[in-house]
Design a protein around this motif. Sequence first.
Motif, mmCIF file in Angstrom:
data_model
loop_
_atom_site.group_PDB
_atom_site.id
_atom_site.type_symbol
_atom_site.label_atom_id
_atom_site.label_comp_id
_atom_site.label_asym_id
_atom_site.label_seq_id
_atom_site.Cartn_x
_atom_site.Cartn_y
_atom_site.Cartn_z
ATOM 1 N N MET A 141 0.856 -1.184 0.000
ATOM 2 C CA MET A 141 0.000 0.000 0.000
ATOM 3 C C MET A 141 0.894 1.237 0.000
ATOM 4 S SD MET A 141 -3.128 -0.860 0.157
ATOM 5 C CE MET A 141 -4.537 -0.807 1.199
ATOM 6 N N PRO A 142 0.334 2.408 -0.299
ATOM 7 C CA PRO A 142 1.173 3.608 -0.306
ATOM 8 C C PRO A 142 1.598 4.064 1.079
ATOM 9 C CG PRO A 142 -1.103 4.166 -0.832
ATOM 10 C CD PRO A 142 -1.021 2.676 -0.777
ATOM 11 N N PHE A 143 0.911 3.633 2.116
ATOM 12 C CA PHE A 143 1.235 4.121 3.460
ATOM 13 C C PHE A 143 1.960 3.053 4.273
ATOM 14 C CE2 PHE A 143 -2.803 2.054 3.648
ATOM 15 C CZ PHE A 143 -3.611 2.716 2.749
ATOM 16 N N GLY A 144 2.459 3.460 5.445
ATOM 17 C CA GLY A 144 3.163 2.540 6.336
ATOM 18 C C GLY A 144 4.651 2.431 6.048
ATOM 19 N N ARG A 145 5.207 3.422 5.386
ATOM 20 C CA ARG A 145 6.633 3.386 5.054
ATOM 21 C C ARG A 145 7.474 3.745 6.272
ATOM 22 N NH1 ARG A 145 6.389 6.152 -0.922
ATOM 23 N NH2 ARG A 145 4.234 5.559 -1.273
ATOM 24 N N PRO A 146 8.704 3.253 6.312
ATOM 25 C CA PRO A 146 9.562 3.609 7.449
ATOM 26 C C PRO A 146 9.813 5.119 7.498
ATOM 27 C CG PRO A 146 10.522 1.812 6.175
ATOM 28 C CD PRO A 146 9.353 2.324 5.394
ATOM 29 N N ASN A 147 9.783 5.649 8.688
ATOM 30 C CA ASN A 147 10.082 7.056 8.925
ATOM 31 C C ASN A 147 11.571 7.279 8.690
ATOM 32 O OD1 ASN A 147 11.117 9.199 10.842
ATOM 33 N ND2 ASN A 147 8.913 9.532 11.026
ATOM 34 N N LEU A 148 11.927 8.356 8.016
ATOM 35 C CA LEU A 148 13.336 8.610 7.701
ATOM 36 C C LEU A 148 14.190 8.780 8.958
ATOM 37 C CD1 LEU A 148 13.137 10.922 4.578
ATOM 38 C CD2 LEU A 148 13.553 8.460 4.677
ATOM 39 N N LYS A 149 13.618 9.333 10.005
ATOM 40 C CA LYS A 149 14.348 9.456 11.270
ATOM 41 C C LYS A 149 14.717 8.060 11.781
ATOM 42 C CE LYS A 149 13.941 11.256 15.953
ATOM 43 N NZ LYS A 149 13.069 11.841 16.961
ATOM 44 N N ASP A 150 13.795 7.108 11.650
ATOM 45 C CA ASP A 150 14.063 5.736 12.073
ATOM 46 C C ASP A 150 15.098 5.066 11.170
ATOM 47 O OD1 ASP A 150 12.219 6.022 14.127
ATOM 48 O OD2 ASP A 150 10.594 5.049 13.011
ATOM 49 N N VAL A 151 15.029 5.339 9.869
ATOM 50 C CA VAL A 151 15.997 4.766 8.932
ATOM 51 C C VAL A 151 17.398 5.283 9.268
ATOM 52 C CG1 VAL A 151 16.720 4.643 6.514
ATOM 53 C CG2 VAL A 151 14.291 4.432 7.087
ATOM 54 N N LEU A 152 17.519 6.595 9.454
ATOM 55 C CA LEU A 152 18.817 7.176 9.806
ATOM 56 C C LEU A 152 19.307 6.658 11.158
ATOM 57 C CD1 LEU A 152 18.137 10.782 8.533
ATOM 58 C CD2 LEU A 152 19.940 9.255 7.671
ATOM 59 N N GLY A 153 18.400 6.541 12.109
ATOM 60 C CA GLY A 153 18.771 6.001 13.418
ATOM 61 C C GLY A 153 19.221 4.553 13.329
ATOM 62 N N GLY A 154 18.554 3.795 12.477
ATOM 63 C CA GLY A 154 18.956 2.406 12.258
ATOM 64 C C GLY A 154 20.343 2.313 11.653
ATOM 65 N N ILE A 155 20.607 3.159 10.669
ATOM 66 C CA ILE A 155 21.933 3.172 10.041
ATOM 67 C C ILE A 155 22.988 3.570 11.071
ATOM 68 C CG2 ILE A 155 23.373 4.326 8.316
ATOM 69 C CD1 ILE A 155 20.781 4.408 6.535
ATOM 70 N N ASP A 156 22.683 4.549 11.905
ATOM 71 C CA ASP A 156 23.620 4.941 12.971
ATOM 72 C C ASP A 156 23.942 3.744 13.871
ATOM 73 O OD1 ASP A 156 23.770 7.572 12.105
ATOM 74 O OD2 ASP A 156 22.297 8.307 13.565
ATOM 75 N N TYR A 157 22.910 3.024 14.266
ATOM 76 C CA TYR A 157 23.105 1.873 15.153
ATOM 77 C C TYR A 157 23.941 0.794 14.460
ATOM 78 C CZ TYR A 157 22.195 -1.831 18.472
ATOM 79 O OH TYR A 157 22.350 -2.828 19.406
ATOM 80 N N ILE A 158 23.615 0.509 13.208
ATOM 81 C CA ILE A 158 24.358 -0.493 12.436
ATOM 82 C C ILE A 158 25.843 -0.135 12.400
ATOM 83 C CG2 ILE A 158 24.741 -1.356 10.072
ATOM 84 C CD1 ILE A 158 21.629 -0.937 9.692
#
Length: 169
Positions: A141-158
């Motif tokens: 569906m068009p909605f429910g995409r990951p929030n960019l803040k969460d994506v960036l935070g995930g990359i930071d953690y990785i």
Amino acid sequence: MIKPREVVPNLTINLVNDTKWNLQDQKPENFTLIFVYRGKHCPVCKKQLEQVEKKIDDFKERGVNLIAISANTEEVAKETYKEWEIENLPIGYDFSIEEARKWGLFISNGISDKEPRQFIEPGLFLIDKEHKMYWQSIQSMPFGRPNLKDVLGGIDYILKEGYPARGED
């Protein structure tokens, strides 16, 4: 579906600046991040890609190359690029339905005159330096995409913790 830690299929895509982008040619410091968007008809995609545009420097600081791709035609993709506020984000077009299926993406049939006859639903793919799938998020569906803040935070953690790709089984 491509599992984490598997080498992804090579991807060559036309860009709106009349060049070609090839995944195998990408040499990011850390990752390549591919945003697959539904197309010009989608207001949620417009909002997401305009948010990505505002965060390009945040991704670059983390050693992440970006691209956004869709099944739109060249003409429609170039209109999208001109009309949306995405001047620094590479925009690819003519991503085929067949190729999208290889990436495990959902395909939808248009339900109104505003939508193409057939199009690809959104996905996000984080690819590592060895061109292996690291993280993916696929929507039907068009909605429910990951929030960019969460994506960036995930990359930071990785990057900070050396966290491995998960979900390979």
